[in-house]
Design a protein around this motif. Structure first.
Motif, PDB file in Angstrom:
ATOM      1  N   HIS A  58      43.218  43.080  43.913  1.00 38.16           N
ATOM      2  CA  HIS A  58      43.660  42.422  42.681  1.00 38.16           C
ATOM      3  C   HIS A  58      42.488  42.314  41.697  1.00 38.16           C
ATOM      4  O   HIS A  58      42.631  42.618  40.517  1.00 38.16           O
ATOM      5  CB  HIS A  58      44.195  41.021  43.015  1.00 38.16           C
ATOM      6  CG  HIS A  58      44.505  40.183  41.811  1.00 38.16           C
ATOM      7  ND1 HIS A  58      45.771  40.054  41.285  1.00 38.16           N
ATOM      8  CD2 HIS A  58      43.696  39.437  41.016  1.00 38.16           C
ATOM      9  CE1 HIS A  58      45.735  39.269  40.234  1.00 38.16           C
ATOM     10  NE2 HIS A  58      44.487  38.875  40.040  1.00 38.16           N
TER      11      HIS A  58
ATOM     12  N   TRP B  73      41.450  45.720  40.270  1.00 39.68           N
ATOM     13  CA  TRP B  73      42.456  46.147  39.295  1.00 39.68           C
ATOM     14  C   TRP B  73      42.315  45.331  38.011  1.00 39.68           C
ATOM     15  O   TRP B  73      42.457  45.856  36.900  1.00 39.68           O
ATOM     16  CB  TRP B  73      43.848  46.015  39.916  1.00 39.68           C
ATOM     17  CG  TRP B  73      44.968  46.519  39.073  1.00 39.68           C
ATOM     18  CD1 TRP B  73      46.012  45.797  38.597  1.00 39.68           C
ATOM     19  CD2 TRP B  73      45.151  47.852  38.591  1.00 39.68           C
ATOM     20  NE1 TRP B  73      46.836  46.596  37.849  1.00 39.68           N
ATOM     21  CE2 TRP B  73      46.336  47.866  37.826  1.00 39.68           C
ATOM     22  CE3 TRP B  73      44.422  49.039  38.729  1.00 39.68           C
ATOM     23  CZ2 TRP B  73      46.810  49.016  37.201  1.00 39.68           C
ATOM     24  CZ3 TRP B  73      44.897  50.188  38.096  1.00 39.68           C
ATOM     25  CH2 TRP B  73      46.079  50.162  37.354  1.00 39.68           C
ATOM     26  N   THR B  74      42.019  44.045  38.145  1.00 43.70           N
ATOM     27  CA  THR B  74      41.835  43.177  36.976  1.00 43.70           C
ATOM     28  C   THR B  74      40.689  43.678  36.101  1.00 43.70           C
ATOM     29  O   THR B  74      40.830  43.806  34.877  1.00 43.70           O
ATOM     30  CB  THR B  74      41.529  41.731  37.433  1.00 43.70           C
ATOM     31  OG1 THR B  74      42.660  41.232  38.138  1.00 43.70           O
ATOM     32  CG2 THR B  74      41.231  40.829  36.259  1.00 43.70           C
TER      33      THR B  74
ATOM     34  N   LEU C 234      41.634  46.987  34.526  1.00 40.42           N
ATOM     35  CA  LEU C 234      42.560  46.780  33.400  1.00 40.42           C
ATOM     36  C   LEU C 234      41.825  46.303  32.160  1.00 40.42           C
ATOM     37  O   LEU C 234      42.081  46.764  31.055  1.00 40.42           O
ATOM     38  CB  LEU C 234      43.606  45.724  33.776  1.00 40.42           C
ATOM     39  CG  LEU C 234      44.849  46.189  34.505  1.00 40.42           C
ATOM     40  CD1 LEU C 234      45.773  45.008  34.739  1.00 40.42           C
ATOM     41  CD2 LEU C 234      45.554  47.270  33.695  1.00 40.42           C
TER      42      LEU C 234
END
Lengths: 325, 271
Positions: B24, B27-28, B31
């Motif tokens: 997570h 990916w954060t 992004l």
């Protein structure tokens, strides 16, 4: 909410050890609004950086929001918000994107993070700026965005490092309005640093004065003023009066070291309670046959407190003497 | 993370008490880095200007230079080199963006969040590799009409090799950016000192085979020249050449060094 014991931090700068913080002990209860006040270089930011896990202390311990800063920094990080001295928003990201990403940084999934971003945008009056980049915002808007970033995960404790430095009075007022509203609505514990005296004075219920890495005073602003500075009486005798005789009388009544001769034949005295001391002084002077041209009293400022504690003024560029009125 | 709504006047949103998983977090960060690129894809083209200039304004000159084995089109030799160049410029710039965030307050803000420190590095380098891969595809697509004939499977392998190399360079450039605090001068100094010697001594622009011995010796210690050789071999479909092994080793070594140093530096925090 915060319990620190003997926190110290020293830096090596050009082979010389500089002790930025020398033994910080502080306890902050939930819901308090504490202002950390001190001149530049006093150790305010270093203390804050230690409490927020950005900087490991050289020695000492602290628990913040129930977690130990040394053994459980992740726990501390998850429970606190931090608004740093410099702007926290990346230049390349739009306001809403950055806020939503900040939610993800705290473990939120995409959709709730975006919803939460919209909420904080709304509550900090930033909604119309959602698609803008930070570079296009005004100083005050930017600072509100920084605060919004600190609030995305609803921390029970928020640290703010000089939240209003460099802002114009209008923006400062607006930032304060939001900080106080936050406290009112959510009971957030607020720990902030400032070098604006009036701010610490009017906004904080507790002022912690720090100088050269040590806490030198801690209490409500009123308490600090009465205990450490006292009120001020300023009196101008009528022309032809014997100034030294007046000064002697005042010194006899209030103690010699409390009386100073100001400019323009003015006599100044520091007293615990000016409203009772002044009439008394006037009566004695009249009995001695001295007539008074003008007399004023003033409450001390936090600068007077700092002056009384350190012999220096907090206001930059202002000499320690002549701080009257 | 969606727990049960808590009662009272507070909104029903749960308060996260821990950060997300490693995936997570990675990916954060990815992004956050990739969002500006997606919002403004033109910026991607902008960062390709330099390699494109070399491709169109320098590449055609090579036809007259001669000296290419087997009557090969110079494009076969030159295009992989341009991609290596992309690999050098892109990741170096990514260190610069990190430096800007360090000198501003945004990295500090993220360091106060429970984001995994390693994820902060991996997410950023992942974005660099994604951008590199897209740019490589674009360059190859532009070079094909000029006469470049890649071996398609080899091109895929070559791009993968360059991506690994780019990840390493990106991570090293992050380390350099973090070491350059508080003024960033070290970063500008070192990148200026390194970038062009690495480029010129890699045989990317002209073959070094005819150069003086000392120049060839200098190229022999330059990992970029091995990566360039390997990329050429791969784009030509010669998977079994020794150059591929050497280049892959050089790229892997750079990637490993970058990730190890970078993770260690991120864990220590901003200062």
């Amino acid at each position: 909410m915060i319990n620190a014991r003997g926190l110290t931090r020293s830096f090596k700068i050009k082979r010389k050890t500089v002790e930025a913080v020398r033994g910080l002990d502080i306890d902050v209860e939930p819901g308090q609004l504490v202002a950390f006040l001190g001149p530049n270089g006093a150790g305010k930011s270093t203390s804050l950086r230690m409490l927020t896990t950005l900087l490991p202390p050289t020695s000492g311990t602290a628990t913040v929001a129930g977690c130990d800063i040394a053994t459980d920094p992740e726990g501390v990080r998850a429970r606190i918000g931090y608004v740093g001295q410099r702007s926290g928003a990346g230049e390349n990201l739009r306001v809403r994107d950055e806020l939503a990403n900040q939610g993800r940084c705290y473990g939120m999934a995409g959709a709730p993070a975006r919803r939460r971003a919209d909420e904080v945008l709304e509550s900090l009056d930033l909604a119309p700026l959602a698609q803008r980049k930070p570079g296009t915002l005004s100083g005050g808007q930017r600072r509100r965005l920084d605060i919004a970033l600190g609030l995305v995960h609803r921390p029970p404790l928020l640290f703010l490092d000089e939240p209003t430095t460099g802002l114009d009075p209008h923006s400062r007022a607006s930032v304060w309005e939001h900080i106080l509203r936050l406290r009112e609505r959510h009971g957030t514990t607020l720990f902030l640093t400032t070098h604006y005296l009036e701010e610490a004075d009017t906004m904080a219920e507790r002022v912690v004065v720090i100088d050269e890495g040590r806490v030198i005073a801690d209490g409500t602003a009123d308490r600090l003023k009465s205990d450490l500075a006292g009120d001020r009486i300023s009196l101008v005798p009528r022309d032809g009066a014997d100034i030294t005789a007046v000064a002697d009388t005042a010194a006899r009544m209030f103690g010699a070291h409390e009386v100073t001769a100001g400019s323009g034949g003015r006599i100044e005295a520091r007293v615990p309670r000016a409203e009772t001391a002044l009439p008394e002084l006037l009566r004695v002077l009249e009995a001695d046959g001295v007539e008074t041209a003008a007399a004023t009293t003033s409450r001390p400022t936090l600068d007077d407190v700092f002056l009384a504690l350190t012999g220096r003024s907090l206001v930059e560029g202002e000499p320690a003497e002549g701080a009257a009125l | 993370m969606n727990g049960s709504p808590n009662g009272g006047a507070a909104p029903a949103e749960p308060r996260p008490t821990t950060g997300g998983s490693f995936l997570h977090d990675t990916w954060t960060v990815f992004l956050r880095e990739v969002t500006p690129v997606v919002r403004e894809p033109l910026g991607l083209a902008f960062s390709m200007v330099q390699p494109l200039l070399f491709l169109f304004l320098f590449g055609p000159l090579l036809g007259g230079a001669g000296g290419f084995a087997g009557g090969q089109s110079p494009w076969q030799w030159f295009v992989p080199g341009i991609l290596v160049m992309l690999c050098l410029f892109g990741p170096m710039m990514s260190g610069y963006t990190l430096l800007v965030e360090l000198l501003g307050g945004s990295l500090e803000r993220m360091l106060v969040s429970p984001l995994n420190r390693t994820a902060m590095l991996i997410g950023r380098t992942l974005k660099e590799s994604a951008v590199l891969a897209v740019q490589a595809v674009l360059i190859v697509a532009l070079a094909v009409p000029l006469g470049f004939e890649p071996h398609w499977l080899g091109a895929l392998a070559g791009t993968a090799l360059l991506t690994v190399f780019g990840v390493g360079l990106g991570a090293l450039s992050f380390v350099l950016a973090m070491a350059s605090q508080p003024d960033g001068e070290l970063f500008y100094g070192v990148t200026q000192m390194l970038l062009f010697p690495l480029l010129l001594l890699s045989g990317v622009l002209l073959p070094l085979d005819h150069g003086p011995v000392w120049l060839q010796a200098a190229a022999a210690v330059n990992p970029v020249s091995y990566v360039a050789e390997a990329a050429r071999a791969l784009f030509a479909g010669s998977f079994t050449e020794a150059a591929v092994l050497h280049g892959a080793s050089a790229a892997a070594a750079v990637a490993l060094a970058g990730l190890v140093l970078g993770t260690r530096r991120m864990r220590r925090g901003a200062r």
